[in-house]
Design a protein around this motif. Sequence first.
Motif, short mmCIF file in Angstrom:
data_model
loop_
_atom_site.label_atom_id
_atom_site.label_comp_id
_atom_site.label_asym_id
_atom_site.label_seq_id
_atom_site.Cartn_x
_atom_site.Cartn_y
_atom_site.Cartn_z
N ALA A 220 4.24 26.35 41.56
CA ALA A 220 3.55 25.71 42.69
C ALA A 220 2.49 24.72 42.21
N LYS B 1 -7.72 21.54 37.06
CA LYS B 1 -8.39 20.45 37.79
C LYS B 1 -9.67 20.96 38.46
N GLN C 210 -1.40 27.96 28.42
CA GLN C 210 -1.65 26.78 29.25
C GLN C 210 -3.07 26.79 29.80
N THR D 153 -0.36 21.23 46.68
CA THR D 153 -0.09 20.33 45.55
C THR D 153 1.09 19.40 45.81
P1 GDP Z 1 2.27 27.17 38.07
O1 GDP Z 1 3.53 27.82 37.60
O2 GDP Z 1 2.05 27.41 39.52
O3 GDP Z 1 1.08 27.50 37.25
O4 GDP Z 1 2.55 25.60 37.98
P2 GDP Z 1 1.99 24.53 36.95
O5 GDP Z 1 0.53 24.35 37.12
O6 GDP Z 1 2.49 24.84 35.58
O7 GDP Z 1 2.68 23.20 37.54
C1 GDP Z 1 4.09 23.04 37.61
C2 GDP Z 1 4.40 21.54 37.47
O8 GDP Z 1 3.92 20.83 38.59
C3 GDP Z 1 3.78 20.90 36.26
O9 GDP Z 1 4.71 20.01 35.69
C4 GDP Z 1 2.59 20.14 36.84
O10 GDP Z 1 2.23 19.02 36.08
C5 GDP Z 1 3.12 19.73 38.19
N1 GDP Z 1 2.05 19.51 39.20
C6 GDP Z 1 1.06 20.35 39.57
N2 GDP Z 1 0.31 19.81 40.55
C7 GDP Z 1 0.84 18.58 40.82
C8 GDP Z 1 0.53 17.52 41.75
O11 GDP Z 1 -0.41 17.58 42.57
N3 GDP Z 1 1.34 16.43 41.72
C9 GDP Z 1 2.38 16.31 40.83
N4 GDP Z 1 3.14 15.21 40.88
N5 GDP Z 1 2.71 17.29 39.97
C10 GDP Z 1 1.95 18.41 39.94
#
Ligand code: GDP
Length: 299
Positions: A110, A118, A145, A251
Amino acid sequence: ARQNWIERLRSGLHKTGTSIATVFTGTKIDEALYEELEDALLMADAGVKATQHLLSDLRRRVKETKATEPAAVKALLADALADLLRPLEKPLVIGEHTPTVIMVAGVNGAGKTTSIGKLTRHLADHGQSVLLAAADTFRAAAREQLGVWATRNTVEIISQEGGDPAAVSFDAVNAGRARGKDVVLVDTAGRLPTQLHLMQELSKIRRVITKAEPSAPHEVLLVIDGNTGQNALAQVRAFDEALQLTGLIVTKLDGTAKGGVLAAIAQERPVPVYFIGVGERVEDLQTFDAREFAQALLA
Ligand code: GDP
């Protein structure tokens, strides 16, 4: 910079071909226009209830103002949408408690870890000291990460391999208090609302945080991917039931997001939106402004 993300949100909507604005390019206001608008709102993920609400609100406004031009009707729709979204506007307040304990949950992918990074930067930029808690004790990659974000922002991190996520959270809250931190950010492992034992684990983390500090957690945030449409609404419901959410981070509104899901959330489960993610860079976390968002959605 704000203009920038509105541009990105706008171009995302055009890419998916669901632009609501195209409904208003004709010359007449008739039943066909309302029907087209209904389709466009549904396509934009607004959901049935918010769509019905917006249509009847719009009809009322059109009647009241005696608007006859499609451009004027479009402006009325922007007003209706901004009014619907306004209850979601709320700033994240830090400082009523030391530390302010913020727990963050979400499904995998997500954008949870990125958003925490951020947010850490945002808080640091506002002079707040942050302690990160890696309560995802299961996935080494997740801890790494988060560690990268901690190093980049020179903040401390509490992390433990294979431990109990609730225990890590407990330790982090105590450490945050002992070290006089302004904020303790607790990152939890990604999970689906259908994984019941993992949802129970989240409730347990919440309870144990309260054991460490009776007034905590002060914020319980859910990170949702703005591209997942009605599924995002289902996630808000399920996580809210398990955790009593205080806020959302939505996001990926810069990509191919349809944006309308915020209308569905406002209508059916109005949990405040503290921030929206509009890109992968650290500065791409923006506060949510209902009027701005409504205008971007209709641009
Ligand atoms: P988690 O598994 O929820 O911790 O997700 P991550 O933080 O690892 O994010 C998953 C992917 O989504 C990554 O490639 C991030 O760079 C991308 N991502 C996260 N937020 C945004 C956003 O606001 N816009 C875009 N375009 N990509 C995002």
